[in-house]
Design a protein around this motif. Structure first.
Motif, short mmCIF file in Angstrom:
data_model
loop_
_atom_site.label_atom_id
_atom_site.label_comp_id
_atom_site.label_asym_id
_atom_site.label_seq_id
_atom_site.Cartn_x
_atom_site.Cartn_y
_atom_site.Cartn_z
N PHE A 200 -2.43 10.49 22.27
CA PHE A 200 -2.88 11.88 22.15
C PHE A 200 -1.65 12.77 22.22
O PHE A 200 -0.55 12.33 22.58
N ASN A 201 -1.84 14.02 21.85
CA ASN A 201 -0.75 14.99 21.90
C ASN A 201 -0.64 15.54 23.32
O ASN A 201 -1.60 16.10 23.86
N ASP A 203 1.08 18.01 24.57
CA ASP A 203 0.97 19.47 24.69
C ASP A 203 -0.49 19.92 24.67
O ASP A 203 -0.88 20.83 25.40
N THR A 204 -1.28 19.25 23.82
CA THR A 204 -2.71 19.60 23.76
C THR A 204 -3.40 19.27 25.07
O THR A 204 -4.23 20.04 25.58
N LYS A 205 -3.03 18.12 25.65
CA LYS A 205 -3.65 17.74 26.93
C LYS A 205 -3.26 18.72 28.04
O LYS A 205 -4.07 19.05 28.90
N GLU A 207 -2.64 21.85 27.65
CA GLU A 207 -3.38 23.09 27.40
C GLU A 207 -4.84 22.93 27.81
O GLU A 207 -5.41 23.81 28.46
N VAL A 208 -5.44 21.80 27.43
CA VAL A 208 -6.86 21.56 27.74
C VAL A 208 -7.09 21.55 29.25
O VAL A 208 -8.11 22.03 29.74
N ASN A 312 -8.87 13.79 28.56
CA ASN A 312 -8.29 13.42 27.27
C ASN A 312 -8.70 14.48 26.25
O ASN A 312 -9.89 14.70 26.04
N PRO A 313 -7.75 15.16 25.61
CA PRO A 313 -8.12 16.24 24.67
C PRO A 313 -8.97 15.73 23.52
O PRO A 313 -9.80 16.48 22.99
N ASN A 314 -8.77 14.47 23.10
CA ASN A 314 -9.58 13.93 22.00
C ASN A 314 -11.04 13.82 22.41
O ASN A 314 -11.94 14.13 21.64
N LYS A 317 -12.63 17.26 22.44
CA LYS A 317 -12.99 17.72 21.10
C LYS A 317 -14.25 17.04 20.61
O LYS A 317 -15.12 17.66 20.00
#
Length: 321
Positions: A200-201, A203-205, A207-208, A312-314, A317
């Motif tokens: 996973f990214n 940075d996205t994690k 932020e989430v 997990n950001p995935n 989503k």
């Protein structure tokens, strides 16, 4: 808060010693009294940085004083009797050779606060300010309360060794501590090439999960993810589910704390609780707290990269869609 933990341990051990000296004294069991001179010799050296020695090592049967620090010019009487007449009696002894020394009185089991407002006969003009030179357990604990945390930790360990040396035997070994012992042998200053993709990214994690301050820690230690993976592989050769148990322990700590905290506060509380569990492990080899904190950060960031802690950001989503 670590500060509270170390002070609480000091308060407990000194209070127990104080009570036992008083109770045993009433029963005329005086072995604690006899050993108190040397206990306070080392305790005060640790707490105040004195260079005290037992007067009996310097000169036999010196009345009025028990401990002497010739470098800092301090003489101390250690006593289970805390009265004005006791202090006057000590000062009345032949202390003429210590005229430019500071005199201190240590009450080992009584509250001596009422004695600090008194005036005393001081025929040899030793330096003596009752307000600060009469010590008892509460005043010593007040001194410990204001110390830096590493100094509190040192005092707590001293008191543990002197007064409660068997406490570690009651603790249970943990695999977390075993991994920390392995990480402690690693050189974390060099790089380590990543050999596996991160699913996973990062940075996205961040932020989430609303991680801002913790993002700096994750950025600092994320390059050690594959080093930890190699250590886990070595660790797994010692038995089944070794590394899984460590990650499960981290995930469980995270899950419990996530009901109370979120974001940065959750991350740092996970780190703090892992540190406490390791310090309470019988197989933990003592290292400085700042080093332990660094290694726990490495483990925690690895768990973050493996998505064992924090969302997990995935998956977020997927749930949203």
């Amino acid at each position: 808060m670590e500060r509270s933990k170390y002070w609480d341990l000091c308060e407990y051990r000194l209070s127990v010693l104080c009570t036992r000296i008083e109770v045993r004294g009433k029963l005329n069991i005086l072995n604690f009294h006899n050993h108190s001179e040397n206990f306070y010799l080392h305790f005060l050296n640790e707490l105040y940085g004195y260079k005290l020695t037992n007067m009996n090592e310097v000169q036999q049967n010196v009345e009025g004083i028990d401990l002497v620090d010739k470098e800092n010019k301090i003489v101390i009487q250690v006593s289970s009797t805390a009265t004005k007449s006791k202090i006057n009696s000590a000062l009345a002894k032949d202390l003429s050779s210590y005229k430019d020394y500071s005199f201190k009185f240590v009450s080992i089991c009584k509250d001596a606060s009422s004695l600090r407002a008194n005036s005393y006969e001081n025929p040899h003009n030793l330096i003596f300010n009752p307000a600060k030179d009469i010590l008892d357990v509460p005043s010593l604990l007040s001194k410990i309360q204001g110390l830096k945390i590493v100094e509190q930790q040192a005092i707590s360990r001293f008191l543990e060794d002197e007064l409660d040396p068997n406490i570690r035997e009651r603790f249970t070994e943990t695999n977390l501590a075993a991994v920390i012992n392995l990480i402690a042998n690693e050189d974390l200053t060099d790089g380590y090439a990543a050999d596996r993709p991160i699913p996973f990214n990062v940075d996205t994690k961040l932020e989430v999960n609303n991680l801002e301050s913790a993002a700096m820690i994750i950025e600092d230690y994320k390059t050690h993810h594959h080093r930890v993976a190699r250590i886990y592989e070595e660790f797994d050769t010692a038995g089944k589910n070794k590394s899984n148990s460590v990650l499960h322990a981290l995930r469980t700590i995270y899950a419990k704390l996530s009901t109370k905290f979120s974001g940065d506060e959750l991350f740092f509380n996970v780190v703090e609780q892992v540190i406490q569990r390791i310090q309470n492990s019988a197989n933990f080899i003592e290292i400085p707290l700042d080093e332990l904190e660094q290694y726990v950060n490495v483990l925690s960031v690895d768990a973050f990269i493996r998505c064992k802690i924090f969302k997990n950001p995935n998956e977020v989503k997927c749930a949203a869609s």
